[in-house]
Design a protein around this motif. Structure first.
Motif, PDB file in Angstrom:
ATOM      1  N   PHE A   1     -13.681 -29.822  -0.417  1.00 38.11           N
ATOM      2  CA  PHE A   1     -14.161 -28.481  -0.061  1.00 38.11           C
ATOM      3  C   PHE A   1     -13.258 -27.890   1.035  1.00 38.11           C
ATOM      4  O   PHE A   1     -12.872 -26.713   0.978  1.00 38.11           O
ATOM      5  N   ALA A   2     -12.911 -28.723   2.013  1.00 38.36           N
ATOM      6  CA  ALA A   2     -12.042 -28.255   3.099  1.00 38.36           C
ATOM      7  C   ALA A   2     -10.711 -27.779   2.524  1.00 38.36           C
ATOM      8  O   ALA A   2     -10.166 -26.749   2.933  1.00 38.36           O
ATOM      9  N   HIS A   3     -10.222 -28.522   1.522  1.00 32.35           N
ATOM     10  CA  HIS A   3      -8.952 -28.156   0.893  1.00 32.35           C
ATOM     11  C   HIS A   3      -9.062 -26.767   0.245  1.00 32.35           C
ATOM     12  O   HIS A   3      -8.164 -25.934   0.387  1.00 32.35           O
ATOM     13  N   SER A   4     -10.201 -26.521  -0.446  1.00 31.40           N
ATOM     14  CA  SER A   4     -10.369 -25.193  -1.077  1.00 31.40           C
ATOM     15  C   SER A   4     -10.382 -24.100  -0.026  1.00 31.40           C
ATOM     16  O   SER A   4      -9.802 -23.032  -0.210  1.00 31.40           O
ATOM     17  N   LEU A   5     -11.044 -24.372   1.099  1.00 34.08           N
ATOM     18  CA  LEU A   5     -11.102 -23.351   2.148  1.00 34.08           C
ATOM     19  C   LEU A   5      -9.707 -23.091   2.733  1.00 34.08           C
ATOM     20  O   LEU A   5      -9.331 -21.947   2.985  1.00 34.08           O
ATOM     21  N   LEU A   6      -8.936 -24.157   2.886  1.00 33.70           N
ATOM     22  CA  LEU A   6      -7.569 -23.983   3.407  1.00 33.70           C
ATOM     23  C   LEU A   6      -6.744 -23.123   2.452  1.00 33.70           C
ATOM     24  O   LEU A   6      -5.961 -22.270   2.873  1.00 33.70           O
ATOM     25  N   GLN A   7      -6.950 -23.340   1.151  1.00 33.92           N
ATOM     26  CA  GLN A   7      -6.247 -22.517   0.159  1.00 33.92           C
ATOM     27  C   GLN A   7      -6.672 -21.057   0.305  1.00 33.92           C
ATOM     28  O   GLN A   7      -5.854 -20.141   0.218  1.00 33.92           O
ATOM     29  N   ASP A   8      -7.990 -20.855   0.537  1.00 38.17           N
ATOM     30  CA  ASP A   8      -8.493 -19.483   0.691  1.00 38.17           C
ATOM     31  C   ASP A   8      -7.846 -18.787   1.883  1.00 38.17           C
ATOM     32  O   ASP A   8      -7.556 -17.597   1.841  1.00 38.17           O
ATOM     33  N   LEU A   9      -7.663 -19.541   2.947  1.00 38.30           N
ATOM     34  CA  LEU A   9      -7.162 -18.925   4.177  1.00 38.30           C
ATOM     35  C   LEU A   9      -5.671 -18.622   4.096  1.00 38.30           C
ATOM     36  O   LEU A   9      -5.146 -17.833   4.866  1.00 38.30           O
ATOM     37  N   SER A  10      -4.985 -19.293   3.157  1.00 39.23           N
ATOM     38  CA  SER A  10      -3.562 -19.001   2.981  1.00 39.23           C
ATOM     39  C   SER A  10      -3.411 -18.161   1.717  1.00 39.23           C
ATOM     40  O   SER A  10      -3.489 -18.670   0.619  1.00 39.23           O
ATOM     41  N   ILE A  11      -3.175 -16.871   1.899  1.00 40.24           N
ATOM     42  CA  ILE A  11      -3.061 -15.972   0.739  1.00 40.24           C
ATOM     43  C   ILE A  11      -1.635 -16.063   0.215  1.00 40.24           C
ATOM     44  O   ILE A  11      -0.694 -15.754   0.950  1.00 40.24           O
ATOM     45  N   THR A  12      -1.483 -16.473  -1.037  1.00 38.30           N
ATOM     46  CA  THR A  12      -0.115 -16.724  -1.513  1.00 38.30           C
ATOM     47  C   THR A  12       0.392 -15.647  -2.483  1.00 38.30           C
ATOM     48  O   THR A  12       1.308 -15.908  -3.255  1.00 38.30           O
ATOM     49  N   VAL A  13      -0.213 -14.478  -2.415  1.00 36.00           N
ATOM     50  CA  VAL A  13       0.233 -13.404  -3.317  1.00 36.00           C
ATOM     51  C   VAL A  13       1.695 -13.051  -3.006  1.00 36.00           C
ATOM     52  O   VAL A  13       2.047 -12.819  -1.855  1.00 36.00           O
ATOM     53  N   THR A  14       2.515 -13.010  -4.030  1.00 37.74           N
ATOM     54  CA  THR A  14       3.933 -12.677  -3.824  1.00 37.74           C
ATOM     55  C   THR A  14       4.502 -12.149  -5.127  1.00 37.74           C
ATOM     56  O   THR A  14       3.817 -12.124  -6.155  1.00 37.74           O
ATOM     57  N   GLU A  15       5.759 -11.733  -5.096  1.00 45.45           N
ATOM     58  CA  GLU A  15       6.412 -11.173  -6.288  1.00 45.45           C
ATOM     59  C   GLU A  15       7.906 -11.400  -6.168  1.00 45.45           C
ATOM     60  O   GLU A  15       8.402 -11.554  -5.053  1.00 45.45           O
ATOM     61  N   MET A  16       8.612 -11.299  -7.295  1.00 40.73           N
ATOM     62  CA  MET A  16      10.073 -11.267  -7.205  1.00 40.73           C
ATOM     63  C   MET A  16      10.489  -9.849  -6.862  1.00 40.73           C
ATOM     64  O   MET A  16       9.911  -8.885  -7.373  1.00 40.73           O
ATOM     65  N   PHE A  17      11.466  -9.717  -6.015  1.00 42.13           N
ATOM     66  CA  PHE A  17      11.989  -8.415  -5.584  1.00 42.13           C
ATOM     67  C   PHE A  17      10.845  -7.477  -5.169  1.00 42.13           C
ATOM     68  O   PHE A  17      10.834  -6.302  -5.527  1.00 42.13           O
ATOM     69  N   ARG A  18       9.891  -8.073  -4.422  1.00 40.45           N
ATOM     70  CA  ARG A  18       8.737  -7.293  -3.938  1.00 40.45           C
ATOM     71  C   ARG A  18       9.258  -6.192  -3.000  1.00 40.45           C
ATOM     72  O   ARG A  18      10.020  -6.489  -2.083  1.00 40.45           O
ATOM     73  N   ASP A  19       8.861  -4.973  -3.201  1.00 44.52           N
ATOM     74  CA  ASP A  19       9.361  -3.807  -2.448  1.00 44.52           C
ATOM     75  C   ASP A  19      10.852  -3.642  -2.733  1.00 44.52           C
ATOM     76  O   ASP A  19      11.719  -4.053  -1.950  1.00 44.52           O
ATOM     77  N   GLU A  20      11.132  -3.017  -3.872  1.00 44.15           N
ATOM     78  CA  GLU A  20      12.534  -2.930  -4.310  1.00 44.15           C
ATOM     79  C   GLU A  20      13.441  -2.226  -3.292  1.00 44.15           C
ATOM     80  O   GLU A  20      14.617  -2.569  -3.157  1.00 44.15           O
ATOM     81  N   ASP A  21      12.869  -1.260  -2.536  1.00 41.50           N
ATOM     82  CA  ASP A  21      13.708  -0.561  -1.545  1.00 41.50           C
ATOM     83  C   ASP A  21      14.159  -1.510  -0.437  1.00 41.50           C
ATOM     84  O   ASP A  21      15.232  -1.344   0.139  1.00 41.50           O
ATOM     85  N   PHE A  22      13.313  -2.492  -0.145  1.00 47.04           N
ATOM     86  CA  PHE A  22      13.713  -3.487   0.854  1.00 47.04           C
ATOM     87  C   PHE A  22      14.938  -4.258   0.346  1.00 47.04           C
ATOM     88  O   PHE A  22      15.931  -4.440   1.069  1.00 47.04           O
ATOM     89  N   TYR A  23      14.889  -4.697  -0.905  1.00 45.52           N
ATOM     90  CA  TYR A  23      16.016  -5.487  -1.442  1.00 45.52           C
ATOM     91  C   TYR A  23      17.288  -4.647  -1.577  1.00 45.52           C
ATOM     92  O   TYR A  23      18.401  -5.148  -1.427  1.00 45.52           O
ATOM     93  N   LYS A  24      17.089  -3.360  -1.865  1.00 48.75           N
ATOM     94  CA  LYS A  24      18.236  -2.443  -1.921  1.00 48.75           C
ATOM     95  C   LYS A  24      18.913  -2.406  -0.552  1.00 48.75           C
ATOM     96  O   LYS A  24      20.126  -2.517  -0.429  1.00 48.75           O
TER      97      LYS A  24
END
Ligand SMILES: C[S@@+](CC[C@H](N)C(=O)[O-])C[C@H]1O[C@@H](n2cnc3c(N)ncnc32)[C@H](O)[C@@H]1O
Length: 297
Positions: free
Chosen positions: A86-109
């Motif tokens: 259960f503690a492991h699930s909560l730790l996963q919850d607290l670390s938000i891992t949402v990401t993308e490739m080339f997230r915010d294209e203007d930044f990569y430009k």
């Protein structure tokens, strides 16, 4: 004797009637319970969320309570202390891992236009992706470096405190369903090749080319409890500090400042900045909008 006892009882009663318990609002009580829960997580598992933003912590804890059908925070505390999975699930919850490739294209430009020319002046290049989640950001960087002819002289350190996310990053296998969006991000960011040349498709998934992985070192590193990671030319820590309170942001900025070579570059997320930290004066803004800073001294 009876007379003395009566007097003592009377004194005790009048003392008790004067004692007043400090009253706390429900909101304060719940804040206290959450800090006790975070303290328990820290003491038992070594993960320190005590200086994460309250709004973020609150949201994630309430969410887990609903999923686990727990009614109050003392119940969740008991479960965290006695049930490791259960503690492991909560730790996963607290670390938000949402990401993308080339997230915010203007930044990569901007990275291509403003940062790559600086990197080109170095014989060897060290880059640190702090809070790399499942690795999409590090693979995006590897692609740009390959296209710019810099990858063979670069080491990319990609770190996160979430081992589960790191394991996925290392595999470099992503869902096919995201490829349309990633291809568009890549093209808008100034990509030079067909994006599909960087992966092979297999059973609804894509596997990143081995040639992109070869100079990436994946490592578990906690920005709150671990020390300087390496001396590097470029740090990207995007969409991580947003979850920290101001004091913790300052502490982590110190870590970045100490890890960057003079003239090194720091890239933050679109909602993150240096302005309210003690390090603002020590950097110049290479691209204000894209949150790209250069260490002055
Ligand atoms: C929203 S993701 C950002 C991923 C990527 N940088 C991006 O912008 O797409 C935040 C990442 O920060 C990591 N993180 C949060 N707290 C951390 C800490 N104390 N040390 C290292 N990584 C942390 C999380 O595990 C998560 O993978």
């Amino acid at each position: 004797m009876i007379y003395v006892t009566v007097i003592l009882n009377y004194a005790t009663l009048s003392f008790l009637s004067c004692v007043k318990l400090r009253s706390m609002s429900n909101e304060d009580t719940s804040e206290l319970e959450i800090s006790l829960l975070l303290e328990s997580i820290y003491q038992k598992y070594g993960y320190d969320f005590r200086q994460y933003s309250k709004a973020h912590i609150n949201r994630r804890i309430r969410n887990r309570m609903t999923l686990a059908k727990l009614e109050d925070i003392s119940q969740i505390k008991a479960k965290v202390l006695n049930d490791e999975s259960f503690a492991h699930s909560l730790l996963q919850d607290l670390s938000i891992t949402v990401t993308e490739m080339f997230r915010d294209e203007d930044f990569y430009k901007s990275l291509r236009e403003n940062v790559i020319p600086i990197l080109k002046t170095y014989p060897f290049i060290k880059i640190w992706h702090a809070g790399c989640a499942t690795g999409e950001e590090a693979y995006s960087m590897a692609i740009i470096l390959q296209e710019e002819g810099l990858y063979d002289r670069t080491t990319i350190y990609a770190t996160d405190f979430n081992q589960h996310a790191l394991n996925r990053a290392k595999e470099g296998i992503f869902s096919n369903s995201m490829m349309r969006e990633y291809t568009s991000n890549y093209q808008l960011s100034g990509g030079k090749e067909p994006f599909s040349s960087y992966y092979t498709s297999s059973h609804g998934h894509i596997i990143m080319n081995q040639s992109l992985k070869k100079n990436i070192v994946w490592a578990n590193h906690n920005l709150v409890t671990d020390s300087v990671f390496a001396e590097v030319h470029l740090i990207l820590c995007r969409n991580v500090l947003i979850y920290f309170d101001n004091t913790l942001q300052n502490k982590v900025q110190k870590l970045f400042y100490e890890s960057l070579k003079t003239g090194g570059i720091l890239c933050l997320g679109s909602k993150e900045g240096l302005r309210f930290t003690e390090f603002y004066e020590k950097y110049t803004e290479l691209d204000k909008k894209q949150r790209i800073f250069k260490k002055r001294y």
